[in-house]
Design a protein around this motif. Structure first.
Motif, PDB file in Angstrom:
ATOM      1  N   GLN A 266       0.728  -1.029  -0.017  1.00 31.96           N
ATOM      2  CA  GLN A 266      -0.241   0.090   0.237  1.00 31.96           C
ATOM      3  C   GLN A 266       1.112   1.458  -0.464  1.00 31.96           C
ATOM      4  OE1 GLN A 266      -3.731   0.450   0.105  1.00 31.96           O
ATOM      5  NE2 GLN A 266      -3.285  -2.319  -0.219  1.00 31.96           N
ATOM      6  N   ARG A 268       1.114   5.242  -0.080  1.00 31.54           N
ATOM      7  CA  ARG A 268       0.396   6.800   0.581  1.00 31.54           C
ATOM      8  C   ARG A 268       0.747   7.730  -0.569  1.00 31.54           C
ATOM      9  NH1 ARG A 268      -2.916   7.702   5.082  1.00 31.54           N
ATOM     10  NH2 ARG A 268      -1.647   5.880   6.221  1.00 31.54           N
ATOM     11  N   LEU A 269      -0.300   8.200  -0.959  1.00 31.06           N
ATOM     12  CA  LEU A 269      -0.668   9.248  -1.727  1.00 31.06           C
ATOM     13  C   LEU A 269      -0.525  11.140  -1.351  1.00 31.06           C
ATOM     14  CD1 LEU A 269      -2.777   8.442  -4.178  1.00 31.06           C
ATOM     15  CD2 LEU A 269      -0.601   7.964  -4.445  1.00 31.06           C
ATOM     16  N   ASP A 271      -2.501  13.370  -1.346  1.00 25.31           N
ATOM     17  CA  ASP A 271      -4.085  13.708  -0.465  1.00 25.31           C
ATOM     18  C   ASP A 271      -4.259  12.406   0.727  1.00 25.31           C
ATOM     19  OD1 ASP A 271      -4.414  11.367  -1.966  1.00 25.31           O
ATOM     20  OD2 ASP A 271      -5.925  12.096  -3.158  1.00 25.31           O
ATOM     21  N   GLY A 272      -3.619  12.073   1.252  1.00 21.77           N
ATOM     22  CA  GLY A 272      -3.781  11.371   1.975  1.00 21.77           C
ATOM     23  C   GLY A 272      -4.563  10.015   1.982  1.00 21.77           C
ATOM     24  N   SER A 273      -4.728   9.472   0.761  1.00 19.37           N
ATOM     25  CA  SER A 273      -5.230   8.481   0.232  1.00 19.37           C
ATOM     26  C   SER A 273      -3.967   7.667  -0.004  1.00 19.37           C
ATOM     27  CB  SER A 273      -5.790   8.670  -0.881  1.00 19.37           C
ATOM     28  OG  SER A 273      -5.362   8.955  -1.613  1.00 19.37           O
ATOM     29  N   THR A 274      -4.544   6.265  -0.256  1.00 18.86           N
ATOM     30  CA  THR A 274      -3.501   4.214  -0.347  1.00 18.86           C
ATOM     31  C   THR A 274      -4.683   4.188  -1.864  1.00 18.86           C
ATOM     32  OG1 THR A 274      -4.803   3.550   0.739  1.00 18.86           O
ATOM     33  CG2 THR A 274      -3.141   4.700   2.103  1.00 18.86           C
ATOM     34  N   GLU A 275      -2.731   2.982  -2.491  1.00 18.46           N
ATOM     35  CA  GLU A 275      -3.652   2.594  -3.716  1.00 18.46           C
ATOM     36  C   GLU A 275      -2.826   1.734  -3.401  1.00 18.46           C
ATOM     37  OE1 GLU A 275      -1.947   4.827  -6.592  1.00 18.46           O
ATOM     38  OE2 GLU A 275      -0.322   4.784  -6.280  1.00 18.46           O
ATOM     39  N   SER A 276      -2.962   0.295  -3.842  1.00 19.78           N
ATOM     40  CA  SER A 276      -2.634  -0.889  -3.813  1.00 19.78           C
ATOM     41  C   SER A 276      -1.453  -0.883  -5.199  1.00 19.78           C
ATOM     42  CB  SER A 276      -3.035  -2.161  -3.671  1.00 19.78           C
ATOM     43  OG  SER A 276      -2.856  -3.439  -3.921  1.00 19.78           O
TER      44      SER A 276
END
Length: 487
Positions: A266, A268-269, A271-276
Motif C-alpha cells: 500500500q 500513501r499518496l 492527498d492522504g489516500s492509499t493505493e495498491s
C-alpha cells in the motif's frame, strides 16, 4: 563479567563435576559389594537380567543413531519384456495408448539429446516465478485457482556455462481435486534428466514422501528453498540445516534462492489516500545455477541411462496397475458368466441330488478359470479340497443365503410372487457370485490358493445384504430366466 568471576564459576563447576563423579563411583562400589554378597544363583539371574536390558538399550541406541542406508533405486524391467506385457494387455482389450506413447517419448527425447530439468513441488512455492527467472522470455499460462501451472510446459533456458536446457514446469502437488495433474507432474519428473524440488519452508511429511519417491527412481535432484529473503541470516542457516537433514541421501545439494515475482504493498499518496501497487522483486538464483551446472555436468548423454531407467521403472508400475485392473475386469466377467450358469443349473436341477452335482461342476470350473487368470497353478487335489470346503460353508450358511435372497426378492415388486424356483435360482446366483468374488480377491492378493482366507471372504459375502450387489444379481436372475435358453 570480570575475569575473576569467570574463574570462580569455572572452579565451582569443576568442583561440582568432581563431586558427582566421586558420588557415582561410591554408589557403584556399594552396589557391586552388595551384588557380590548375593548367593551365586541369584548373582547369575540378576546378571542375566541386567545384561539383557543393557543389550536391548544398546540395540535401541544403535537403531536411533545408525547411519542411514542410501536408498536403492527401484528395479528396472527389461524393455523387451515390458513391451511384451503391453502387447498382451492390448490383445485383452486394455487401453495401452498412454503406455505406448510413453515409450515413444522415451525414444524421441533420447534421439533429441536435449537436457531436460523438471521443476517439482507443491503449489504456491514459486515454480512459475522461478521459470521466469531462468527463462525470462517464457510465456506462462496463469490461473488464480490455487496455483498457476495447470499443465506441463517446456521452456528453453541456458546454463551459466552456455549449455542449453529445457525446463519442464509441472502442476503443483497437493492441489485440491488435482489428482490427474499431480500424476502428470510425477510422470514428467521421471522423464526429466534432473529435478529441481522447490519448497518455501520446512518440509511437510507429504513433501518428504515426494522426495523419497523421486529418490526411489534414482533421479538426480536439487532441493531448493525459495523466498529465502523472508528469513534472517540465523533463521535461514537453521532452516537449511534442517532441510539437509531431511533430504540426506536424497538431494545432491540444498540451496536457498529468491525467485523474485510480484509483491503488493500500500502506497500513501499526497492527498492522504492509499493505493495498491504491485512491483517485481529482483531474483537471486545464482546458487541454484551453480548447483544445477554441477548436477548436469555429464550432459544429456551422460544422464540418459538414469533417465531411461526411471522411465522404464515408472512404466513397470503403470503396466502392473493396468494388468491388475484388466485381470479384475476379466474376473468380474468370469464370475458373472458362472453366476448365469448357476441360475440355469438351478432351474434344471429337478432330480434329487442333481443340484449337488451341478454345484460341484460349476465350482470346479470357476476355481480353475480364476486360478488360470491369476497365474496360480493348482493341482486337482487342491481344487477338490477348495470345492469341498466351499460346499461345507454353503451347507452351514444355507439358511443365511435363503434369508438374504428372500429379503432381496421382496424388495423388487413382482419377483417374490414368481415361486420358489426364482428364489432357488437367485440363491444360486448369490452363492456363485460370492464364491467367485471371494476366490478372485484372495488369489489377487496372495498369489496362491489360501483356503482359509478365501473361505473367510466367502462367509462375509454370503451374509452381505448390500442392496447394490443384490439388485444386480436379481436383475441378472430375471434376465437369464427370460432368455429362451441359458448360457
Amino acid at each position: 563479567m570480570s575475569r575473576r568471576l569467570r574463574l570462580l564459576f569455572a572452579a565451582l563447576a569443576i568442583a561440582a563435576l568432581l563431586w558427582l563423579l566421586f558420588a557415582a563411583a561410591e554408589r557403584f562400589l556399594a552396589l557391586a559389594q552388595r551384588f557380590l554378597a548375593l548367593p551365586a544363583p541369584l548373582q547369575w539371574t540378576l546378571g542375566l537380567v541386567l545384561a539383557t536390558f543393557a543389550a536391548a538399550g544398546l540395540a535401541v541406541l544403535w537403531w536411533l543413531l545408525r547411519p542411514r542406508r542410501r536408498r536403492r533405486p527401484l528395479p528396472v524391467p527389461d524393455r523387451a519384456s515390458l513391451e511384451q506385457r503391453i502387447d498382451k494387455l492390448r490383445e485383452h482389450g486394455a487401453d495401452t495408448g498412454a503406455l505406448a506413447a510413453e515409450l515413444g517419448d522415451l525414444d524421441q527425447r533420447r534421439l533429441g539429446a536435449r537436457l531436460y530439468v523438471a521443476l517439482f513441488g507443491e503449489i504456491s512455492t514459486g515454480k512459475s516465478s522461478l521459470i521466469r527467472a531462468l527463462a525470462p522470455d517464457a510465456t506462462l499460462a496463469s490461473d488464480a485457482r490455487g496455483g498457476t501451472t495447470r499443465t506441463v510446459g517446456h521452456y528453453d533456458s541456458i546454463l551459466p556455462d552456455g549449455r542449453p536446457l529445457v525446463l519442464a514446469d509441472v502442476p503443483g502437488s497437493r492441489e485440491g481435486g488435482g489428482e490427474v495433474r499431480e500424476r502428470e507432474a510425477r510422470q514428467e519428473a521421471l522423464r526429466a534428466h534432473a529435478v529441481i524440488y522447490l519448497c518455501a519452508g520446512d518440509l511437510t511429511r507429504g513433501q518428504v514422501d515426494e522426495l523419497r519417491w523421486l529418490a526411489d527412481f534414482g533421479k538426480p535432484l536439487l532441493l531448493v528453498l525459495n523466498k529465502a529473503d523472508q528469513w534472517g541470516e540465523a533463521e535461514l542457516a537453521q532452516l537449511l540445516d534442517k532441510l539437509r537433514a531431511q533430504s540426506r541421501g536424497i538431494a545432491s545439494a540444498v540451496v536457498a534462492i529468491s525467485a523474485g515475482g510480484g509483491e503488493r504493498y500500500q502506497r500513501r499518496l499526497a492527498d492522504g489516500s492509499t493505493e495498491s501497487v504491485e512491483r517485481q522483486r529482483k531474483p537471486a538464483i545464482e546458487p541454484l545455477l551453480r548447483a544445477l551446472a554441477r548436477l548436469t555436468a555429464a550432459g544429456a548423454e551422460g544422464l540418459e541411462p538414469r533417465r531411461e531407467q526411471a522411465v522404464l521403472a515408472g512404466l513397470h508400475q503403470r503396466t502392473g496397475t493396468l494388468e491388475a485392473q484388466t485381470r479384475a475386469e476379466t474376473a468380474e466377467r468370469i464370475v458373472r458368466q458362472y453366476a448365469r450358469r448357476a441360475i440355469v443349473g438351478a432351474m434344471a436341477a429337478v432330480a434329487p441330488g442333481s443340484d449337488l452335482v451341478i454345484q460341484g461342476v460349476l465350482a470346479t470350473g470357476l476355481t480353475r478359470a480364476l486360478a488360470e487368470l491369476y497365474g496360480v497353478k493348482l493341482s486337482e487335489v487342491q481344487i477338490e479340497d477348495f470345492v469341498r470346503q466351499a460346499r461345507l460353508t454353503l451347507r452351514t450358511g444355507s439358511s443365511i443365503v435363503l434369508a438374504v435372497a428372500g429379503n432381496a426378492l421382496k424388495a423388487f415388486p413382482g419377483l417374490g410372487t414368481l415361486g420358489g424356483g426364482v428364489l432357488h435360482a437367485f440363491a444360486y446366483a448369490l452363492i456363485f457370485d460370492s464364491m467367485g468374488r471371494a476366490l478372485a480377491a484372495s488369489l489377487a492378493e496372495r498369489q496362491t490358493l489360501d483356503q482359509d482366507d478365501a473361505d473367510a471372504r466367502l462367509k462375509t459375502l454370503l451374509a452381505d445384504a448390500g442392496s447394490t450387489r443384490l439388485r444386480q444379481l436379481a436383475t441378472l436372475t430375471m434376465d437369464t430366466l427370460r432368455e429362451p435358453r441359458g448360457e
